[in-house]
Design a protein around this motif. Structure first.
Motif, PDB file in Angstrom:
ATOM      1  N   VAL A 160       0.866  -1.180   0.000  1.00  0.00           N
ATOM      2  CA  VAL A 160       0.000   0.000   0.000  1.00  0.00           C
ATOM      3  C   VAL A 160       0.903   1.230   0.000  1.00  0.00           C
ATOM      4  N   LEU A 161       0.879   1.972  -1.128  1.00  0.00           N
ATOM      5  CA  LEU A 161       1.792   3.098  -1.290  1.00  0.00           C
ATOM      6  C   LEU A 161       1.034   4.330  -1.780  1.00  0.00           C
ATOM      7  N   PRO A 162       1.038   5.434  -1.007  1.00  0.00           N
ATOM      8  CA  PRO A 162       0.474   6.688  -1.533  1.00  0.00           C
ATOM      9  C   PRO A 162       1.206   7.095  -2.811  1.00  0.00           C
ATOM     10  N   LEU A 163       0.479   7.632  -3.769  1.00  0.00           N
ATOM     11  CA  LEU A 163       1.105   7.976  -5.046  1.00  0.00           C
ATOM     12  C   LEU A 163       2.142   9.075  -4.913  1.00  0.00           C
ATOM     13  N   ASN A 164       2.038   9.887  -3.848  1.00  0.00           N
ATOM     14  CA  ASN A 164       3.052  10.933  -3.678  1.00  0.00           C
ATOM     15  C   ASN A 164       4.418  10.363  -3.297  1.00  0.00           C
ATOM     16  N   GLU A 165       4.473   9.056  -2.992  1.00  0.00           N
ATOM     17  CA  GLU A 165       5.745   8.386  -2.736  1.00  0.00           C
ATOM     18  C   GLU A 165       6.304   7.734  -4.002  1.00  0.00           C
ATOM     19  N   LEU A 166       5.567   7.886  -5.117  1.00  0.00           N
ATOM     20  CA  LEU A 166       5.944   7.216  -6.360  1.00  0.00           C
ATOM     21  C   LEU A 166       6.190   8.239  -7.468  1.00  0.00           C
ATOM     22  N   ASP A 167       6.977   9.247  -7.167  1.00  0.00           N
ATOM     23  CA  ASP A 167       7.222  10.318  -8.134  1.00  0.00           C
ATOM     24  C   ASP A 167       7.784   9.787  -9.446  1.00  0.00           C
ATOM     25  N   ASN A 168       8.650   8.788  -9.378  1.00  0.00           N
ATOM     26  CA  ASN A 168       9.263   8.258 -10.588  1.00  0.00           C
ATOM     27  C   ASN A 168       8.273   7.501 -11.469  1.00  0.00           C
ATOM     28  N   LEU A 169       7.110   7.189 -10.913  1.00  0.00           N
ATOM     29  CA  LEU A 169       6.089   6.464 -11.664  1.00  0.00           C
ATOM     30  C   LEU A 169       4.961   7.394 -12.114  1.00  0.00           C
ATOM     31  N   SER A 170       5.058   8.681 -11.795  1.00  0.00           N
ATOM     32  CA  SER A 170       3.922   9.586 -11.982  1.00  0.00           C
ATOM     33  C   SER A 170       3.516   9.717 -13.445  1.00  0.00           C
ATOM     34  N   ASP A 171       4.460   9.757 -14.364  1.00  0.00           N
ATOM     35  CA  ASP A 171       4.097   9.891 -15.779  1.00  0.00           C
ATOM     36  C   ASP A 171       3.266   8.706 -16.248  1.00  0.00           C
ATOM     37  N   THR A 172       3.692   7.514 -15.880  1.00  0.00           N
ATOM     38  CA  THR A 172       2.962   6.302 -16.276  1.00  0.00           C
ATOM     39  C   THR A 172       1.582   6.272 -15.631  1.00  0.00           C
ATOM     40  N   ILE A 173       1.505   6.614 -14.342  1.00  0.00           N
ATOM     41  CA  ILE A 173       0.225   6.598 -13.633  1.00  0.00           C
ATOM     42  C   ILE A 173      -0.733   7.627 -14.216  1.00  0.00           C
ATOM     43  N   ASN A 174      -0.238   8.822 -14.480  1.00  0.00           N
ATOM     44  CA  ASN A 174      -1.099   9.860 -15.055  1.00  0.00           C
ATOM     45  C   ASN A 174      -1.621   9.453 -16.431  1.00  0.00           C
ATOM     46  N   MET A 175      -0.769   8.869 -17.241  1.00  0.00           N
ATOM     47  CA  MET A 175      -1.205   8.422 -18.562  1.00  0.00           C
ATOM     48  C   MET A 175      -2.239   7.309 -18.430  1.00  0.00           C
ATOM     49  N   LEU A 176      -2.039   6.429 -17.460  1.00  0.00           N
ATOM     50  CA  LEU A 176      -2.998   5.353 -17.229  1.00  0.00           C
ATOM     51  C   LEU A 176      -4.353   5.918 -16.820  1.00  0.00           C
ATOM     52  N   PHE A 177      -4.365   6.898 -15.923  1.00  0.00           N
ATOM     53  CA  PHE A 177      -5.626   7.514 -15.513  1.00  0.00           C
ATOM     54  C   PHE A 177      -6.328   8.186 -16.701  1.00  0.00           C
ATOM     55  N   ILE A 178      -5.566   8.891 -17.523  1.00  0.00           N
ATOM     56  CA  ILE A 178      -6.153   9.555 -18.695  1.00  0.00           C
ATOM     57  C   ILE A 178      -6.819   8.533 -19.603  1.00  0.00           C
ATOM     58  N   GLU A 179      -6.142   7.437 -19.864  1.00  0.00           N
ATOM     59  CA  GLU A 179      -6.706   6.404 -20.750  1.00  0.00           C
ATOM     60  C   GLU A 179      -7.906   5.710 -20.114  1.00  0.00           C
ATOM     61  N   ALA A 180      -7.827   5.473 -18.796  1.00  0.00           N
ATOM     62  CA  ALA A 180      -8.881   4.715 -18.114  1.00  0.00           C
ATOM     63  C   ALA A 180     -10.174   5.504 -17.957  1.00  0.00           C
ATOM     64  N   PHE A 181     -10.074   6.844 -17.939  1.00  0.00           N
ATOM     65  CA  PHE A 181     -11.267   7.653 -17.681  1.00  0.00           C
ATOM     66  C   PHE A 181     -11.676   8.506 -18.877  1.00  0.00           C
ATOM     67  N   THR A 182     -11.230   8.116 -20.060  1.00  0.00           N
ATOM     68  CA  THR A 182     -11.709   8.724 -21.301  1.00  0.00           C
ATOM     69  C   THR A 182     -12.004   7.591 -22.278  1.00  0.00           C
ATOM     70  N   SER A 183     -12.656   7.924 -23.375  1.00  0.00           N
ATOM     71  CA  SER A 183     -12.966   6.921 -24.391  1.00  0.00           C
ATOM     72  C   SER A 183     -12.239   7.298 -25.676  1.00  0.00           C
ATOM     73  N   ARG A 184     -11.232   6.466 -26.055  1.00  0.00           N
ATOM     74  CA  ARG A 184     -10.417   6.781 -27.212  1.00  0.00           C
ATOM     75  C   ARG A 184     -10.096   5.500 -27.979  1.00  0.00           C
ATOM     76  N   PHE A 185      -9.660   5.664 -29.224  1.00  0.00           N
ATOM     77  CA  PHE A 185      -9.251   4.504 -30.011  1.00  0.00           C
ATOM     78  C   PHE A 185      -8.069   3.798 -29.331  1.00  0.00           C
ATOM     79  N   ALA A 186      -8.043   2.466 -29.452  1.00  0.00           N
ATOM     80  CA  ALA A 186      -6.965   1.608 -28.914  1.00  0.00           C
ATOM     81  C   ALA A 186      -6.857   1.682 -27.397  1.00  0.00           C
ATOM     82  N   GLN A 187      -7.939   2.091 -26.730  1.00  0.00           N
ATOM     83  CA  GLN A 187      -7.899   2.293 -25.284  1.00  0.00           C
ATOM     84  C   GLN A 187      -7.535   1.016 -24.534  1.00  0.00           C
TER      85      GLN A 187
END
Length: 270
Positions: A105-132
């Protein structure tokens, strides 16, 4: 190949999305696919319950992972619910899988090096786009690999093979073993390879990883053998590939380790 990459290649970690959206009611692990589970909490507050009750109050974006599928329940605490991404996880039985903690169990603020991947994942997961679907699948796999690296680099695992990777000499020994898994290693040879005395190497290996060096070699060989058998390789070929002189010696070692012959084990999987 570095040590962690070698361990990952044997474990073959994989993440598959089964839910993304707003969770407004209680969700239990028994309602989801069997195996490991990953939850990525984007917004909202929730309580996390395990077998013996409340374990965490989630009040900020958080990563929750149960690599081996520990029973748990999520309970949102507001009428707005929580935005979450959930995936089931699979690993081949391997030294890496066995070294993973039951819960992460890790707060995301402890995962700065993963933030780009996590943010991109959230964008894809909460929008509707081709190849989602394909993109989310790729991002989840990448996130899982990055988390494994985070565990090692931050020494989060205190036992098992992952804890040994922070020690240069033990890490080198593990890398050597996995690069030449079929070689008939002795403790003297491994100790010499990493520049340690036999006694010091054996003691440090056992203390850190929780088993003697040659026991680790045998286990790693036979866990790899399981993976190869599941891919349909003949027992004779597998026995040579993992360092045994033939199928008889291999079958004896396999039965000592797992209490069942390779052939009987393979039939149980199908």
């Amino acid at each position: 190949m570095d040590t962690l990459s070698a361990l990952i290649s044997h474990a073959e970690p994989k993440a598959n999305l089964f839910f993304s959206g707003n969770l407004c009611g209680s969700s239990s692990s028994t309602d989801h696919p069997a195996g490991g589970i990953l939850h990525l909490v984007r917004t909202g507050e929730m309580l996390l319950f395990e077998e013996y009750g409340l374990t965490h109050r989630i009040t900020e974006p958080t990563l929750i992972i149960y690599p081996k599928g520990k029973a748990h329940r999520l309970q949102p605490q507001t009428l707005d619910g929580c935005d979450v991404v959930c995936a089931n996880l699979t690993f081949k039985d391997s030294p890496l899988y066995r070294a993973l903690p039951d819960a992460i169990v890790l707060p995301l603020n402890e995962l700065d090096n993963l933030s780009d991947t996590i943010n991109m994942l959230f964008i894809e997961a909460f929008t509707s786009r081709f190849a989602q679907v394909a993109i989310i699948s790729t991002l989840l796999d990448l996130l899982l690999l990055l988390v494994l690296r985070h565990l090692v680099e931050n020494r989060i695992c205190q036992e098992g093979v992952l804890s040994a990777l922070s020690d240069h000499k033990l890490s080198k020994a593990i890398e050597i073993i996995h690069k030449q898994i079929d070689y008939p290693w002795s403790i003297d040879e491994l100790a010499n390879k990493v520049g340690m005395s036999r006694a010091r190497f054996a003691a440090l290996f056992n203390q850190t990883i929780g088993q003697p060096p040659l026991s680790y070699v045998t286990e790693a060989r036979l866990l790899l053998a399981k993976k190869l058998l599941l891919k349909g390789e003949p027992i004779k070929s597998v026995s040579l590939e993992v360092g045994y002189s033939g199928s008889v010696a291999f079958s004896r070692a396999f039965q000592r380790q797992f209490g069942i012959t390779p052939r009987a084990w393979y039939l149980k999987q199908h």
